[in-house]
Each structure stands twice: as structure tokens, then as C-alpha cells.
Design a protein around this motif. Structure first.
Motif, PDB file in Angstrom:
ATOM      1  N   PRO A   1     -76.919  24.556 149.506  1.00 13.85           N
ATOM      2  CA  PRO A   1     -76.939  25.464 150.653  1.00 13.85           C
ATOM      3  C   PRO A   1     -75.539  25.928 151.049  1.00 13.85           C
ATOM      4  O   PRO A   1     -74.596  25.137 151.098  1.00 13.85           O
ATOM      5  N   GLY A   2     -75.415  27.231 151.282  1.00 14.42           N
ATOM      6  CA  GLY A   2     -74.158  27.815 151.706  1.00 14.42           C
ATOM      7  C   GLY A   2     -73.250  28.260 150.594  1.00 14.42           C
ATOM      8  O   GLY A   2     -72.225  28.907 150.852  1.00 14.42           O
ATOM      9  N   LYS A   3     -73.572  27.941 149.334  1.00 15.03           N
ATOM     10  CA  LYS A   3     -72.678  28.233 148.218  1.00 15.03           C
ATOM     11  C   LYS A   3     -72.975  29.563 147.525  1.00 15.03           C
ATOM     12  O   LYS A   3     -72.107  30.158 146.899  1.00 15.03           O
ATOM     13  N   ARG A   4     -74.203  30.024 147.573  1.00 13.53           N
ATOM     14  CA  ARG A   4     -74.589  31.294 146.954  1.00 13.53           C
ATOM     15  C   ARG A   4     -75.512  32.023 147.916  1.00 13.53           C
ATOM     16  O   ARG A   4     -75.849  31.511 148.983  1.00 13.53           O
ATOM     17  N   GLN A   5     -75.937  33.209 147.506  1.00 13.25           N
ATOM     18  CA  GLN A   5     -76.865  33.979 148.339  1.00 13.25           C
ATOM     19  C   GLN A   5     -77.985  34.521 147.464  1.00 13.25           C
ATOM     20  O   GLN A   5     -77.748  35.089 146.400  1.00 13.25           O
ATOM     21  N   GLU A   6     -79.225  34.296 147.902  1.00 13.39           N
ATOM     22  CA  GLU A   6     -80.404  34.825 147.207  1.00 13.39           C
ATOM     23  C   GLU A   6     -81.488  35.069 148.233  1.00 13.39           C
ATOM     24  O   GLU A   6     -81.817  34.193 149.028  1.00 13.39           O
ATOM     25  N   TYR A   7     -82.031  36.257 148.195  1.00 11.48           N
ATOM     26  CA  TYR A   7     -83.043  36.660 149.174  1.00 11.48           C
ATOM     27  C   TYR A   7     -84.310  35.837 149.008  1.00 11.48           C
ATOM     28  O   TYR A   7     -84.861  35.753 147.918  1.00 11.48           O
ATOM     29  N   ARG A   8     -84.765  35.227 150.101  1.00 10.60           N
ATOM     30  CA  ARG A   8     -85.980  34.421 150.089  1.00 10.60           C
ATOM     31  C   ARG A   8     -86.763  34.675 151.374  1.00 10.60           C
ATOM     32  O   ARG A   8     -86.287  34.394 152.473  1.00 10.60           O
TER      33      ARG A   8
ATOM     34  N   THR B   1     -71.310  40.306 159.849  1.00 11.08           N
ATOM     35  CA  THR B   1     -70.359  39.485 159.115  1.00 11.08           C
ATOM     36  C   THR B   1     -71.046  38.844 157.919  1.00 11.08           C
ATOM     37  O   THR B   1     -72.013  38.084 158.072  1.00 11.08           O
ATOM     38  N   LEU B   2     -70.561  39.157 156.727  1.00 13.25           N
ATOM     39  CA  LEU B   2     -71.100  38.550 155.515  1.00 13.25           C
ATOM     40  C   LEU B   2     -70.499  37.159 155.333  1.00 13.25           C
ATOM     41  O   LEU B   2     -69.363  36.912 155.738  1.00 13.25           O
ATOM     42  N   PRO B   3     -71.254  36.225 154.738  1.00 16.38           N
ATOM     43  CA  PRO B   3     -70.714  34.881 154.523  1.00 16.38           C
ATOM     44  C   PRO B   3     -69.480  34.918 153.627  1.00 16.38           C
ATOM     45  O   PRO B   3     -69.489  35.546 152.569  1.00 16.38           O
ATOM     46  N   GLU B   4     -68.434  34.249 154.048  1.00 21.29           N
ATOM     47  CA  GLU B   4     -67.157  34.304 153.339  1.00 21.29           C
ATOM     48  C   GLU B   4     -67.205  33.488 152.052  1.00 21.29           C
ATOM     49  O   GLU B   4     -67.742  32.384 152.012  1.00 21.29           O
ATOM     50  N   GLY B   5     -66.651  34.056 150.988  1.00 19.20           N
ATOM     51  CA  GLY B   5     -66.542  33.347 149.729  1.00 19.20           C
ATOM     52  C   GLY B   5     -67.854  33.132 149.011  1.00 19.20           C
ATOM     53  O   GLY B   5     -67.945  32.265 148.136  1.00 19.20           O
TER      54      GLY B   5
ATOM     55  N   SER C   1     -72.981  39.433 142.004  1.00 17.92           N
ATOM     56  CA  SER C   1     -72.627  40.610 142.797  1.00 17.92           C
ATOM     57  C   SER C   1     -72.227  40.192 144.204  1.00 17.92           C
ATOM     58  O   SER C   1     -72.537  39.084 144.655  1.00 17.92           O
ATOM     59  N   PRO C   2     -71.530  41.062 144.947  1.00 17.47           N
ATOM     60  CA  PRO C   2     -71.069  40.686 146.288  1.00 17.47           C
ATOM     61  C   PRO C   2     -72.233  40.372 147.229  1.00 17.47           C
ATOM     62  O   PRO C   2     -73.323  40.943 147.112  1.00 17.47           O
ATOM     63  N   ALA C   3     -71.996  39.454 148.153  1.00 16.00           N
ATOM     64  CA  ALA C   3     -72.994  39.139 149.169  1.00 16.00           C
ATOM     65  C   ALA C   3     -73.318  40.406 149.956  1.00 16.00           C
ATOM     66  O   ALA C   3     -72.442  41.239 150.198  1.00 16.00           O
ATOM     67  N   ARG C   4     -74.576  40.575 150.347  1.00 17.13           N
ATOM     68  CA  ARG C   4     -74.953  41.754 151.110  1.00 17.13           C
ATOM     69  C   ARG C   4     -75.846  41.437 152.310  1.00 17.13           C
ATOM     70  O   ARG C   4     -76.340  42.345 152.979  1.00 17.13           O
TER      71      ARG C   4
END
Length: 443
Positions: A243-250, A358-362, A369-372
């Protein structure tokens, strides 16, 4: 918005008729660069590469677009609400001919109706094409209701952030603290904010019925899902990522967020939305249907093409599978009023409204691809114009609610695709391009 990112991986809100019925038709009308940036607007709304039956051209019954206000210069600094950023650059002047052309093409992809509402300090416009009801031939009206799909998530996120402002919820506290039995015991702690910005790492859900053909969609359209059944679609493990390390729509993230609202307020999350957002803002045409599969009041009907090429009415559909993440009903006018109030700071204090921008940093998406996704919104830049908001879809319905942060341009659109597949991306890309392309600019 990104066509490769599923809105609800594996779930009934994302299951799509596939196989031999899939066809791509037409071509994207945007130049390559514009298509790439605009495609991000579809993240969470456009389907993966599976589809319903092939294209069926439908006649256009266009209503004239009505410019209600000439394009203007950006709002002066003094008119920007306290705590809001001054306009960084003017958006292009309105392009009514491009907007009209975007919604008049009801063949690429096949849709039965489309409407667009533009507002903001840089001008206003409304236009509609097609029919609200194929049987009667009634044209689309501005106050017609439609299913908004995942735009629902913005309402849920706003209520959660209001509870944060009241000190009743903490964004950094794991959801397991509030809902101790909701997730498998093997899961790592997932904070409330990680749910809202899709960095939870929750794995793909399992156990959905096969809805790989349009006929199967109809067979399962009245399936009813309890909260327990929805949570049971989460496998025992492992998690997709820490949790918190990547981003994936769920979509399941917002099922949990809605359950959090219910736990903290002691009422159905739809009642909380009604009391906190709908009634105070006068959104009389917006609702959370709970167990009602239909749409009350004047509305646009949705259709799905069968394997034999016929169209069937898919308007009635049990909303329970989309609990908390995609079942709301609204109009272009109500969604415009809502996003105006939200971005103007009427619903949240500045510190929490800023979290929505504000997008999650890092953090990047799982594909690199960049966080969106921010805490409740998604973002994309089209023709140099950066939008924040949300897209959504249900069978027979697709649309979005976005705006520039300074509200020079607000865009709410809705259309009714007869295929739930990757081709419907074309309509969204065309609308996004028309809403951001200056008159005289080549498309």
C-alpha cells in the motif's frame, strides 16, 4: 482518463462481452499527441480490449448548440475564491462548431444520444444530439437524467473528506481500524487516503459471473449483491503491491469508502450524500438509487447491441454491484453545479480541497505511467488544458465531469454507447478535444 485502465477490474461493472463480437470501427479524430494526453481522461471509464457486438450506425437527431455566454478573458484575480489559485493561463475561446461536430457524429462510435455542457469564466455552451428514447423518438432535453457511473466516487470522496474535517475520520488511519472485518486478515494496513487515491494495493476481485456476451449481460442485469458478497470478491491474498507504493484503479476502494461513511454516520451512504451535498446544493435531479434498477423522472434510455445486431433497452440494471463506486444518477446541470461548489471551496476547507488536487508523491501507475489519481479526483491535460474531475460508465451510459482548477472551463458530458468496449473512447476524446481547441485550430 486512460482506455487501458479498467474501472472495476474483474467486476460486473467492467465485465464486457468479448470474443468474436468485438469490432473496432472508425478512427480517432485527434492528432497523435492530443490523443495520448486526452486518453488519460478515460482512466477508470474506458473499457479494456473486449467488447459487445459490432457497430450499428444510428441517425443523428441534433439539437442546436446554444452559446449562452461569449468567451471571455480569465476571471480577474479578485474574483478567485480565497485559497484558490489564480488562473495560470487562459483557456482557448469556445469552439461551438467543433463541439457541435463532436456530438453530431453518432456513428463513431455508435451511440444513441450525446450531450455536452460547457461553463466557466471563459464561456458557456450546451448542445445535444440523438434521442432519449428510440421507441418514441423523443429528443434529448437538458434536464434528462442519466447514469453517471464512477462520477459517484467524487461524491463519496467529498463526504469522507467532510468527515475528516469534522475530526471523525483520519486519512492516515487504516481502514481496518474502522471496518475490522471488511478485509482479509492477511492484508497489510490500508489507510483511508490510500483507498481514495487508489494506492491501496488491493488485488483484483474474483467470483463474478461470466458476462462475456451481450446476452449474458441481460441475463445477469438484475443480479443483486449484498455488501458481504461484494467484500467476499476480494481473495485472501496476496495484495497487488505494498500500500502506498504504486497506483492502480480499483472500484472496491470506494466500496470500502462508502462503508466507512455508513459506519461513521450511522446511515446509508446515499442518505449521507443527500443530506450533505444534494439537498444543500439543490441537486434535485441527482440521486443514489439504492435498490431501484431504473431511473425515476425524465431520462435518457441506454441500449446494448445484441450479437444479432438488434438493440435492447439496458436502462434497468440492479445497482448493487456498483455500491459506493458507480450507481448514482444525475444531469449535466446538476453535475455542473456540484463541481462548481466543490472547486469553489463551498464543501471542504482549503487544506482538504488541496488534497483533491495533489497527486501522491513518488508514485506511478503499475504500468509505469505517471500517477493520475488524487484524493478523490483524476487529472489529465488535453491540448494544454489541465482538467480535474472524474469519468464514469455503466452499460448504455458514459460521461464525465471535469474542470480546470480555476474554473475557467468546466465540462460535463454524457453519451449513450450501444457497445461497452474500447471504441467508446473515441467519443470522449473527440469531446475533450473540441472543448479545448481554439476556433480555427486544426484537429
Amino acid at each position: 482518463m486512460n482506455p487501458s485502465t479498467p474501472e472495476q477490474p474483474g467486476g460486473p461493472d467492467r465485465a464486457r462481452p468479448a470474443g468474436p463480437h468485438r469490432r473496432c470501427h472508425g478512427r480517432l479524430l485527434l492528432p497523435g499527441a492530443a490523443a495520448l494526453t486526452a486518453a488519460a481522461l478515460l482512466a477508470g471509464a474506458a473499457p479494456p480490449a473486449s467488447a459487445v457486438a459490432g457497430p450499428r450506425p444510428l441517425p443523428a437527431h441534433a439539437a442546436p448548440g446554444v452559446p449562452t455566454q461569449p468567451a471571455s478573458a480569465p476571471a480577474p484575480a479578485g474574483s478567485v475564491p480565497a485559497g484558490r489559485p489564480a488562473p495560470s493561463a487562459p483557456v482557448p475561446a469556445l469552439n461551438p462548431s467543433a463541439l457541435r461536430a463532436a456530438i453530431d457524429d453518432l456513428e463513431h462510435p455508435p451511440v444513441t444520444a450525446a450531450q455536452v455542457r460547457i461553463s466557466g469564466s471563459a464561456g458557456s455552451w450546451y448542445g445535444a444530439s440523438g434521442v432519449a428514447d428510440l421507441r418514441s423518438g423523443r429528443k434529448v432535453r437538458p434536464d434528462d437524467r442519466f447514469k453517471v457511473g464512477s462520477v459517484t466516487k467524487v461524491f463519496v470522496a467529498t463526504v469522507v473528506l467532510q468527515l475528516v474535517a469534522e475530526g471523525r475520520v483520519d486519512l492516515d488511519t487504516p481502514i481496518q481500524h474502522y471496518l475490522p472485518d471488511a478485509l482479509p486478515a492477511s492484508y497489510a494496513p490500508v489507510t483511508v487516503e490510500q483507498l481514495l487515491n487508489h494506492t491501496s494495493g488491493l488485488p483484483a476481485e474474483v467470483g463474478w459471473p461470466d458476462m462475456s456476451t451481450p446476452e449474458a449481460v441481460f441475463e445477469h442485469r438484475f443480479d443483486h449483491w449484498t455488501r458481504e458478497q461484494r467484500l467476499a470478491t476480494l481473495p485472501p491474498g496476496p495484495m497487488k503491491f505494498e500500500p502506498g507504493k504504486r497506483q492502480e484503479y480499483r472500484g472496491i476502494n470506494y466500496v470500502l469508502a462508502a462503508l466507512l461513511v455508513e459506519k461513521v454516520t450511522g446511515r446509508h451512504f446515499g442518505e449521507a450524500i443527500g443530506a450533505r451535498l444534494l439537498r444543500p446544493l439543490g441537486l434535485r435531479h441527482t440521486s443514489v438509487p439504492v435498490d431501484d434498477p431504473g431511473i425515476r423522472g425524465p431520462h435518457v434510455r441506454g441500449y446494448l447491441e445484441m450479437s444479432d445486431g438488434t438493440l435492447r433497452d439496458i436502462t434497468a440494471f440492479d445497482p448493487s454491484a456498483s455500491f459506493g463506486q458507480g450507481e448514482m444518477i444525475s444531469t449535466t446541470g446538476d453535475l455542473t453545479r456540484f463541481i462548481t461548489a466543490l472547486f469553489s471551496g463551498r464543501l471542504l476547507p482549503p487544506r482538504l480541497l488541496d488534497r483533491m488536487f495533489t497527486l501522491p508523491e513518488g508514485v506511478t501507475m503499475t504500468d509505469g505511467s505517471p500517477a493520475r489519481y488524487s484524493t478523490g479526483l483524476q487529472t489529465a491535460t488535453v491540448n494544454g488544458v489541465t482538467f480535474w474531475g472524474k469519468t464514469g460508465e455503466r452499460y448504455g451510459y458514459a460521461g464525465g465531469m471535469v474542470a480546470t482548477r480555476d474554473q475557467q472551463r468546466r465540462l460535463v458530458y454524457a453519451f449513450n454507447p450501444t457497445h461497452r468496449d474500447d471504441t467508446q473512447t473515441e467519443m470522449t476524446l473527440r469531446i475533450a478535444d473540441a472543448a479545448t481547441r481554439a476556433p480555427g485550430a486544426t484537429g
